[in-house]
Scaffold this motif. Structure first.
Motif, PDB file in Angstrom:
ATOM      1  N   GLU A 135      81.579  80.879  90.134  1.00  0.00           N
ATOM      2  CA  GLU A 135      80.221  81.254  90.519  1.00  0.00           C
ATOM      3  C   GLU A 135      79.430  80.027  90.933  1.00  0.00           C
ATOM      4  O   GLU A 135      79.620  78.932  90.381  1.00  0.00           O
ATOM      5  CB  GLU A 135      79.520  81.963  89.355  1.00  0.00           C
ATOM      6  N   GLY A 136      78.550  80.213  91.892  1.00  0.00           N
ATOM      7  CA  GLY A 136      77.713  79.114  92.347  1.00  0.00           C
ATOM      8  C   GLY A 136      77.199  79.372  93.749  1.00  0.00           C
ATOM      9  O   GLY A 136      77.611  80.324  94.421  1.00  0.00           O
ATOM     10  N   ASP A 137      76.297  78.533  94.181  1.00  0.00           N
ATOM     11  CA  ASP A 137      75.710  78.616  95.515  1.00  0.00           C
ATOM     12  C   ASP A 137      76.641  77.902  96.499  1.00  0.00           C
ATOM     13  O   ASP A 137      76.692  76.675  96.542  1.00  0.00           O
ATOM     14  CB  ASP A 137      74.324  77.950  95.503  1.00  0.00           C
ATOM     15  N   GLY A 141      76.718  74.047  97.580  1.00  0.00           N
ATOM     16  CA  GLY A 141      77.929  73.326  97.214  1.00  0.00           C
ATOM     17  C   GLY A 141      78.629  72.726  98.418  1.00  0.00           C
ATOM     18  O   GLY A 141      79.104  71.582  98.373  1.00  0.00           O
ATOM     19  N   GLN A 175      86.245  70.689  85.924  1.00  0.00           N
ATOM     20  CA  GLN A 175      85.028  70.575  85.124  1.00  0.00           C
ATOM     21  C   GLN A 175      85.232  69.615  83.965  1.00  0.00           C
ATOM     22  O   GLN A 175      84.343  68.816  83.646  1.00  0.00           O
ATOM     23  CB  GLN A 175      84.627  71.955  84.588  1.00  0.00           C
ATOM     24  N   GLN A 203      73.852  71.931  88.012  1.00  0.00           N
ATOM     25  CA  GLN A 203      73.952  73.078  88.919  1.00  0.00           C
ATOM     26  C   GLN A 203      74.603  72.669  90.236  1.00  0.00           C
ATOM     27  O   GLN A 203      75.408  73.417  90.798  1.00  0.00           O
ATOM     28  CB  GLN A 203      72.571  73.683  89.182  1.00  0.00           C
ATOM     29  N   ASP A 204      74.262  71.480  90.728  1.00  0.00           N
ATOM     30  CA  ASP A 204      74.884  70.987  91.960  1.00  0.00           C
ATOM     31  C   ASP A 204      76.393  70.853  91.779  1.00  0.00           C
ATOM     32  O   ASP A 204      77.176  71.207  92.667  1.00  0.00           O
ATOM     33  CB  ASP A 204      74.294  69.633  92.360  1.00  0.00           C
ATOM     34  N   GLN A 206      78.265  72.522  89.655  1.00  0.00           N
ATOM     35  CA  GLN A 206      78.824  73.874  89.597  1.00  0.00           C
ATOM     36  C   GLN A 206      78.949  74.462  91.000  1.00  0.00           C
ATOM     37  O   GLN A 206      79.937  75.137  91.321  1.00  0.00           O
ATOM     38  CB  GLN A 206      77.948  74.772  88.729  1.00  0.00           C
ATOM     39  N   ASP A 207      77.965  74.197  91.854  1.00  0.00           N
ATOM     40  CA  ASP A 207      78.004  74.709  93.220  1.00  0.00           C
ATOM     41  C   ASP A 207      79.150  74.085  94.014  1.00  0.00           C
ATOM     42  O   ASP A 207      79.807  74.761  94.814  1.00  0.00           O
ATOM     43  CB  ASP A 207      76.673  74.425  93.924  1.00  0.00           C
ATOM     44  N   ALA A 210      82.313  75.731  92.888  1.00  0.00           N
ATOM     45  CA  ALA A 210      82.392  77.072  93.466  1.00  0.00           C
ATOM     46  C   ALA A 210      82.820  76.987  94.932  1.00  0.00           C
ATOM     47  O   ALA A 210      83.651  77.778  95.406  1.00  0.00           O
ATOM     48  CB  ALA A 210      81.040  77.776  93.345  1.00  0.00           C
TER      49      ALA A 210
END
Length: 220
Positions: A135-137, A141, A175, A203-204, A206-207, A210
């Motif tokens: 999951e992520g943008d 990303g 990760q 968050q960056d 994670q993106d 993704a």
């Protein structure tokens, strides 16, 4: 005296231009029998990312990491005994690195024609490597990856030289390595303990992870 000098010079030129010793892929396959206990026969790694995918990885990267394990530049207690020179010589490192780099893993399930027996189907399916989507943008990303990471790891995430392939790698494993970089427990390649990852928020990161799962079919 001049003739001797010319002969010595010619001999030096010939030696310097000798081709490097060829790698032994059969020996690499044999060595992989030991690696397979954790990384599987085809180098896919652990299904939950407990062990990384090493199939298709960059030759120089594999060689570098094995030597880093040996010298404890990269601390990995399980890998340390296997990389000692009495167990794995420098020639062995080249052989296993070349063998693993040559393994290609499909990113789509095979199409069966109906004539395969059960074992053949199983072997075909085992060479498929599909990492679950994270999951992520993806837009964010992709933008960050292409700006910050692609110069070393390649636009398609396949790696370059001593920089590893990231696409097709298990997200939990990536990760975990990111966490080690951020804690300073593992150097980020040539950047030392502080590098590009330290400038990104969680968050960056994670993106980016993704995004890597979204381009895996294009990375093969």
């Amino acid at each position: 005296m001049l003739k001797v000098f010319r002969f010595s010079l010619l001999l030096t030129v010939l030696v310097l231009n000798l081709p490097a010793s060829a790698v032994d892929l059969e020996k690499g396959k044999e060595i992989n029998g030991t690696c397979a206990a954790c990384h599987s026969d085809n180098g896919q790694g652990g299904k939950k990312g407990e062990y990384p995918r090493i199939a298709g990885q960059q030759v120089k990267y594999i060689e570098t990491q094995l030597r880093n394990f040996r010298s404890r530049t990269r601390v990995n207690i399980p890998m340390f005994p296997y990389t000692q020179e009495r167990e794995l010589s420098d020639a062995d490192i080249k052989d296993i690195a070349a063998y693993l780099a040559g393994i290609e893993l499909d990113t789509k399930m095979p199409t069966y024609v109906g004539t395969e027996d059960a074992l053949t189907r199983l072997l075909m399916a085992e060479k498929v490597m599909i990492v679950p989507r994270a999951e992520g943008d993806l837009t964010n990303g992709g933008k960050i990856y292409q700006k910050q990471c692609a110069a070393c790891h390649g636009k398609s995430g396949r790696g370059r030289g001593m920089f590893p392939m990231l696409v097709g790698q298990y997200t939990p494993y990536l990760q975990r390595q990111v966490d080690l970089y951020l804690k300073g427990d593992r150097p980020h390649d040539e950047e030392g303990m502080v590098g590009l990852l330290n400038a990104l928020n969680l968050q960056d990161i994670q993106d980016v992870l993704a995004y890597l799962t979204s381009i895996q079919e294009h990375g093969e």
